[in-house]
Design a protein around this motif. Sequence first.
Motif, short mmCIF file in Angstrom:
data_model
loop_
_atom_site.label_atom_id
_atom_site.label_comp_id
_atom_site.label_asym_id
_atom_site.label_seq_id
_atom_site.Cartn_x
_atom_site.Cartn_y
_atom_site.Cartn_z
N GLU A 45 55.83 78.98 31.41
CA GLU A 45 57.26 79.51 30.91
C GLU A 45 57.96 79.42 32.15
O GLU A 45 57.85 80.11 32.91
N PRO A 46 59.00 78.47 31.94
CA PRO A 46 59.95 78.52 33.28
C PRO A 46 60.71 79.73 33.61
O PRO A 46 61.10 79.88 34.78
N ASN A 47 61.08 80.58 32.70
CA ASN A 47 61.52 81.89 33.15
C ASN A 47 60.86 83.06 33.59
O ASN A 47 61.49 84.04 34.09
N ARG A 48 59.43 82.71 33.71
CA ARG A 48 58.68 83.71 34.20
C ARG A 48 57.93 83.34 35.68
O ARG A 48 56.72 84.05 36.07
N VAL A 49 58.36 82.44 36.23
CA VAL A 49 57.92 81.90 37.54
C VAL A 49 58.70 81.59 38.84
O VAL A 49 60.13 81.31 38.58
N ALA A 50 58.16 81.61 40.00
CA ALA A 50 58.85 81.05 41.03
C ALA A 50 58.16 79.91 41.80
O ALA A 50 56.81 79.94 41.46
N VAL A 51 58.66 78.94 42.18
CA VAL A 51 58.05 77.53 42.45
C VAL A 51 58.38 77.35 43.96
O VAL A 51 59.49 77.59 44.87
#
Length: 83
Positions: A45-51
């Motif tokens: 889920e892209p809104n819930r991660v840091a990369v």
Amino acid sequence: MVDRHAPGPYHGPVETTLTLEINGELRAVPPPGNVRGLIAYLGVEPNRVAVEVNHRIVKRQAWEATPIHDRDRVEIVEFVGGG
């Protein structure tokens, strides 16, 4: 004059997978192109991660402009709500 029988330019082998270190684990993945493509491929889920790529935090706005290359080290941290 052009020799029509001469071999064309060599572009090297076409990579069908990349080897990435994702959260400390080596994984073979199809070339995702960029960070956004990798996140989508992994089903995160892209809104819930840091990369982070190669020890550099990648801001969400830069995901499409940040390429992923063979042997990159990627850390994906998911935010979890709790209570």
